[in-house]
Design a protein around this motif. Structure first.
Motif, PDB file in Angstrom:
ATOM      1  N   SER A  82     -13.638  -3.360   2.007  1.00 44.44           N
ATOM      2  CA  SER A  82     -13.116  -2.428   3.004  1.00 44.44           C
ATOM      3  C   SER A  82     -13.793  -1.076   2.843  1.00 44.44           C
ATOM      4  N   LYS A  83     -14.064  -0.435   3.976  1.00 40.37           N
ATOM      5  CA  LYS A  83     -14.602   0.929   3.970  1.00 40.37           C
ATOM      6  C   LYS A  83     -13.494   1.967   4.109  1.00 40.37           C
ATOM      7  N   GLU A  84     -12.245   1.504   4.220  1.00 41.95           N
ATOM      8  CA  GLU A  84     -11.126   2.436   4.401  1.00 41.95           C
ATOM      9  C   GLU A  84     -10.928   3.319   3.171  1.00 41.95           C
ATOM     10  N   ILE A  85     -11.244   2.775   1.996  1.00 45.62           N
ATOM     11  CA  ILE A  85     -11.067   3.515   0.748  1.00 45.62           C
ATOM     12  C   ILE A  85     -12.372   4.235   0.442  1.00 45.62           C
ATOM     13  N   ASN A  86     -12.288   5.540   0.320  1.00 42.90           N
ATOM     14  CA  ASN A  86     -13.489   6.382   0.279  1.00 42.90           C
ATOM     15  C   ASN A  86     -13.982   6.595  -1.149  1.00 42.90           C
ATOM     16  N   ILE A  87     -14.847   5.678  -1.633  1.00 45.07           N
ATOM     17  CA  ILE A  87     -15.493   5.826  -2.937  1.00 45.07           C
ATOM     18  C   ILE A  87     -17.000   5.798  -2.728  1.00 45.07           C
ATOM     19  N   SER A  88     -17.698   6.735  -3.361  1.00 43.11           N
ATOM     20  CA  SER A  88     -19.154   6.763  -3.279  1.00 43.11           C
ATOM     21  C   SER A  88     -19.732   5.628  -4.121  1.00 43.11           C
TER      22      SER A  88
ATOM     23  N   LYS B 241      -4.751 -10.083 -17.642  1.00 39.45           N
ATOM     24  CA  LYS B 241      -4.232 -10.710 -16.428  1.00 39.45           C
ATOM     25  C   LYS B 241      -4.500  -9.851 -15.199  1.00 39.45           C
ATOM     26  N   GLU B 242      -4.913  -8.601 -15.434  1.00 40.88           N
ATOM     27  CA  GLU B 242      -5.202  -7.737 -14.302  1.00 40.88           C
ATOM     28  C   GLU B 242      -6.289  -6.726 -14.641  1.00 40.88           C
ATOM     29  N   MET B 243      -6.918  -6.218 -13.603  1.00 38.45           N
ATOM     30  CA  MET B 243      -7.884  -5.126 -13.717  1.00 38.45           C
ATOM     31  C   MET B 243      -7.379  -3.984 -12.841  1.00 38.45           C
ATOM     32  N   VAL B 244      -7.457  -2.773 -13.361  1.00 40.30           N
ATOM     33  CA  VAL B 244      -7.020  -1.606 -12.599  1.00 40.30           C
ATOM     34  C   VAL B 244      -8.212  -0.694 -12.359  1.00 40.30           C
ATOM     35  N   THR B 245      -8.408  -0.299 -11.115  1.00 42.08           N
ATOM     36  CA  THR B 245      -9.481   0.620 -10.748  1.00 42.08           C
ATOM     37  C   THR B 245      -8.878   1.974 -10.368  1.00 42.08           C
ATOM     38  N   TYR B 246      -9.351   3.032 -11.039  1.00 44.67           N
ATOM     39  CA  TYR B 246      -8.973   4.393 -10.678  1.00 44.67           C
ATOM     40  C   TYR B 246     -10.179   5.034  -9.995  1.00 44.67           C
ATOM     41  N   TYR B 247      -9.961   5.744  -8.916  1.00 45.37           N
ATOM     42  CA  TYR B 247     -11.081   6.412  -8.256  1.00 45.37           C
ATOM     43  C   TYR B 247     -10.670   7.790  -7.748  1.00 45.37           C
ATOM     44  N   LYS B 248     -11.641   8.690  -7.776  1.00 42.80           N
ATOM     45  CA  LYS B 248     -11.411  10.066  -7.338  1.00 42.80           C
ATOM     46  C   LYS B 248     -12.762  10.652  -6.943  1.00 42.80           C
TER      47      LYS B 248
ATOM     48  N   ILE C 123       0.843  -1.188   0.000  1.00 38.64           N
ATOM     49  CA  ILE C 123       0.000   0.000   0.000  1.00 38.64           C
ATOM     50  C   ILE C 123       0.873   1.231   0.000  1.00 38.64           C
ATOM     51  N   VAL C 124       0.703   2.065  -1.006  1.00 35.43           N
ATOM     52  CA  VAL C 124       1.487   3.280  -1.165  1.00 35.43           C
ATOM     53  C   VAL C 124       0.600   4.465  -0.846  1.00 35.43           C
ATOM     54  N   THR C 125       1.043   5.305   0.065  1.00 34.44           N
ATOM     55  CA  THR C 125       0.190   6.402   0.507  1.00 34.44           C
ATOM     56  C   THR C 125       0.840   7.737   0.200  1.00 34.44           C
ATOM     57  N   ASN C 126       0.166   8.564  -0.615  1.00 35.62           N
ATOM     58  CA  ASN C 126       0.651   9.902  -0.924  1.00 35.62           C
ATOM     59  C   ASN C 126      -0.391  10.977  -0.645  1.00 35.62           C
ATOM     60  N   SER C 127      -1.635  10.598  -0.365  1.00 41.09           N
ATOM     61  CA  SER C 127      -2.689  11.587  -0.155  1.00 41.09           C
ATOM     62  C   SER C 127      -3.819  10.931   0.605  1.00 41.09           C
ATOM     63  N   SER C 128      -4.958  11.627   0.731  1.00 35.86           N
ATOM     64  CA  SER C 128      -6.104  11.065   1.430  1.00 35.86           C
ATOM     65  C   SER C 128      -6.693   9.923   0.617  1.00 35.86           C
ATOM     66  N   LYS C 129      -7.561   9.120   1.268  1.00 39.08           N
ATOM     67  CA  LYS C 129      -8.044   7.896   0.642  1.00 39.08           C
ATOM     68  C   LYS C 129      -9.262   8.116  -0.241  1.00 39.08           C
ATOM     69  N   ASN C 130      -9.527   9.354  -0.677  1.00 40.22           N
ATOM     70  CA  ASN C 130     -10.649   9.575  -1.586  1.00 40.22           C
ATOM     71  C   ASN C 130     -10.204   9.540  -3.046  1.00 40.22           C
ATOM     72  N   GLU C 131      -8.943   9.220  -3.296  1.00 37.45           N
ATOM     73  CA  GLU C 131      -8.491   9.012  -4.666  1.00 37.45           C
ATOM     74  C   GLU C 131      -7.269   8.101  -4.667  1.00 37.45           C
ATOM     75  N   GLY C 132      -7.173   7.305  -5.724  1.00 36.95           N
ATOM     76  CA  GLY C 132      -6.059   6.379  -5.807  1.00 36.95           C
ATOM     77  C   GLY C 132      -6.264   5.341  -6.893  1.00 36.95           C
ATOM     78  N   VAL C 133      -5.444   4.291  -6.851  1.00 39.24           N
ATOM     79  CA  VAL C 133      -5.445   3.243  -7.868  1.00 39.24           C
ATOM     80  C   VAL C 133      -5.348   1.887  -7.165  1.00 39.24           C
TER      81      VAL C 133
END
Length: 227
Positions: free
Chosen positions: A154-160, A52-59, A20-30
C-alpha cells in the motif's frame, strides 16, 4: 427509523476499521505482522523459539523492524535512519547485547540473496489487509530456481523507501503481506494491525549498552535458535 439506520451504519463503519487506529498523519506509526511458519517447522519444534510477530515502527524516513522471542529470551532489531544512510542490526539474548553497523546498500541477513528480479504490479487485483486496501505485485527472479514471490503493498502509509535492505526494494509501497525464505523455511508475514500514531524518536536510536560486533556473530547466534 432514520435515526436507528444512521446508528447502525455508524457501528458498521467503526467495526470495518477496527484494525486501523488513527491518531495522526500517516508518516509515522506502528504495523504489527503475524508470522506463519511451515508445518514441518512446527513438527520439529523450531517455532517454540521463533518470534510469532514482527513489529515495524516508522517515522518520516526512519524505520525499525523488531522481532521478539518468547519469554523475552531474545530481541532482534533492524534500524534504518535517514532513508538508509545509517543502518544497524541489533541482537539481544539474555544479557548479551550486540550491534552491527551495516553498509548503506547491504541487505538484512535474514533475506536470502536471490539476485536480480523484475516486478509486475497488478493494479486491478487488491484486497483489504488490516483495514487498508493493498495492491498485488509479483517478483520474478532471473535465477529460475528462485520461486516467484507474491506481495501485497500500500502507498497509503508514507515511508521513504520502505523495503530498502531487502529483495523487495522495487515494491513501491509498504508491504502488508509477503513471504520470504529463511534457512529453507517459507515464512508468511501478514499485517494484523496498523496503528497511525506518534512514534518516539528514541525508537530509532542505538542503545549505549550494546557492543559493536561483526555481522557473522549475530547471524550465528540467531541460527543457534534453530538447532
Amino acid at each position: 427509523m432514520i435515526k436507528t439506520l444512521l446508528t447502525f451504519i455508524s457501528i458498521l463503519l467503526i467495526l470495518s476499521g477496527c484494525n486501523i487506529v488513527t491518531n495522526s498523519s500517516k508518516n509515522e506509526g506502528v504495523v504489527t505482522y503475524a508470522i506463519e511458519y511451515p508445518q514441518q517447522a512446527d513438527q520439529k519444534g523450531f517455532t517454540a523459539f521463533l518470534p510469532k510477530e514482527m513489529v515495524t515502527y516508522y517515522k518520516d524516513d526512519h524505520f525499525k523492524l523488531k522481532f521478539k522471542g518468547e519469554f523475552n529470551i531474545y530481541n532482534l532489531e533492524f534500524i534504518s535512519r535517514s532513508g538508509g544512510d545509517t543502518c544497524f542490526t541489533l541482537f539481544k539474548i539474555f544479557d548479551k547485547k550486540l550491534f552491527y553497523s551495516m553498509e548503506q546498500n547491504e541487505k538484512l541477513f535474514l533475506f536470502n540473496d536471490l539476485g536480480p528480479s523484475k516486478l509486475e504490479v497488478f493494479n486491478d487485483s487488491t484486497k483489504n489487509i488490516a483495514g487498508i486496501t493493498c495492491t498485488k505485485a509479483v517478483l520474478y527472479f532471473e535465477d529460475k530456481s528462485a520461486p516467484d514471490i507474491e506481495v501485497y503493498f500500500s502507498k497509503e502509509i508514507n515511508i521513504s523507501s520502505p523495503n530498502r535492505h531487502s529483495p523487495f526494494s522495487q515494491v513501491p509501497g509498504l508491504m502488508l503481506e509477503f513471504s520470504m525464505e529463511y534457512q529453507n523455511m517459507q515464512l508468511l508475514f501478514k499485517a494484523q494491525k496498523v496503528s497511525i500514531e506518534k512514534v518516539d524518536s528514541h525508537e530509532f536510536h542505538l542503545p549505549e549498552t550494546y557492543k559493536n560486533t561483526e555481522r557473522d556473530e549475530i547471524k550465528d547466534l540467531v541460527l543457534t535458535l534453530l538447532q
